[in-house]
Design a protein around this motif. Structure first.
Motif, PDB file in Angstrom:
ATOM      1  N   LEU A 154      -4.671   2.055  -8.908  1.00  0.00           N
ATOM      2  CA  LEU A 154      -3.918   2.856  -7.936  1.00  0.00           C
ATOM      3  C   LEU A 154      -4.425   2.608  -6.518  1.00  0.00           C
ATOM      4  O   LEU A 154      -3.644   2.589  -5.562  1.00  0.00           O
ATOM      5  N   GLY A 158      -2.125   1.286  -3.526  1.00  0.00           N
ATOM      6  CA  GLY A 158      -2.033   2.050  -2.290  1.00  0.00           C
ATOM      7  C   GLY A 158      -2.411   1.232  -1.066  1.00  0.00           C
ATOM      8  O   GLY A 158      -1.774   1.341  -0.008  1.00  0.00           O
ATOM      9  N   LEU A 161       0.491  -0.973  -0.153  1.00  0.00           N
ATOM     10  CA  LEU A 161       1.548  -0.212   0.525  1.00  0.00           C
ATOM     11  C   LEU A 161       1.138   0.145   1.954  1.00  0.00           C
ATOM     12  O   LEU A 161       1.965   0.090   2.876  1.00  0.00           O
ATOM     13  N   LEU A 162      -0.129   0.494   2.135  1.00  0.00           N
ATOM     14  CA  LEU A 162      -0.621   0.846   3.469  1.00  0.00           C
ATOM     15  C   LEU A 162      -0.502  -0.346   4.415  1.00  0.00           C
ATOM     16  O   LEU A 162      -0.125  -0.187   5.582  1.00  0.00           O
TER      17      LEU A 162
END
Length: 210
Positions: A154, A158, A161-162
């Motif tokens: 995860l 993340g 995506l950031l």
């Protein structure tokens, strides 16, 4: 030392970009001289010179990392091989098409590739890669190892995506700000994640020491 070794290409990427961005005539001259033959049409856009130079230096630095380890007879981590493959493809496309879109996608591709590797190993092959890396230093219950593997999955998702958010939304018109965040922002987040993880696992470390 290993931390600096791992960050070597990122630090050089940042340094060359910042210098080239502040000295655009120099950057354009160097890009024309050394990268002109590698660019589609042979034309080097002045506004893209700094990012093209920084990308070329990051590619060379990553190749040197792998070459150094091989020359010393040391094992090249799978993550470094993957990083080399991604920078060659994304960086090569950035230079050839003189478009920073590709190099901006590079961190996301790399983070998601890490996440996918962890997920496939844990779900399909029943092998927890994080356990393989950390088990020599800490003993955890089986359930905790499993959860830790998914937490890292995860985390990498993340981070990917950031990067997209920063590169194409927050800093969409400011490549310089994205380059700075790539070094300082991601490094800071990574360290914070490690600290939080260590705090959460501290009770197991204490039990093992006892």
């Amino acid at each position: 030392m290993k931390f600096l070794f791992d960050l070597f290409p990122v630090i050089l990427f940042f340094g060359v970009y910042r210098y080239g961005d502040n000295n655009q005539d120099w950057a354009h001259r160097m890009a024309v001289e050394y990268l002109g033959p590698l660019i589609a049409g042979g034309a080097v856009p002045p506004t893209q010179s700094a990012i093209l130079l920084a990308t070329a230096v990051a590619i060379v630095a990553t190749v040197l990392q792998v070459g150094y380890l091989l020359a010393r007879g040391r094992k090249v981590d799978n993550m470094l091989w993957l990083s080399l493959a991604v920078i060659l493809v994304a960086g090569g496309a950035t230079i050839y098409f003189h478009d920073d879109l590709f190099i901006k996608w590079k961190p996301t591709i790399l983070y998601w590739a890490f996440a996918l590797a962890l997920l496939v190993a844990q779900v399909i092959y029943k092998k927890n890669l994080m356990r393989s890396v950390m088990e020599a230093n800490i003993k955890l219950p089986e359930l905790v190892w499993s959860r830790l593997g998914y937490v890292w999955i995860l985390f990498f998702v993340g981070m990917g995506l950031l990067n997209l958010l920063m590169a194409f939304v927050v800093f969409r018109t400011d490549t310089s700000a994205w380059v700075s965040f790539k070094l300082f922002g991601f490094t800071g987040i990574f360290f914070a994640f490690i600290v939080i993880q260590t705090m959460m696992l501290s009770k197991y470390i204490k039990e093992e020491d006892a």
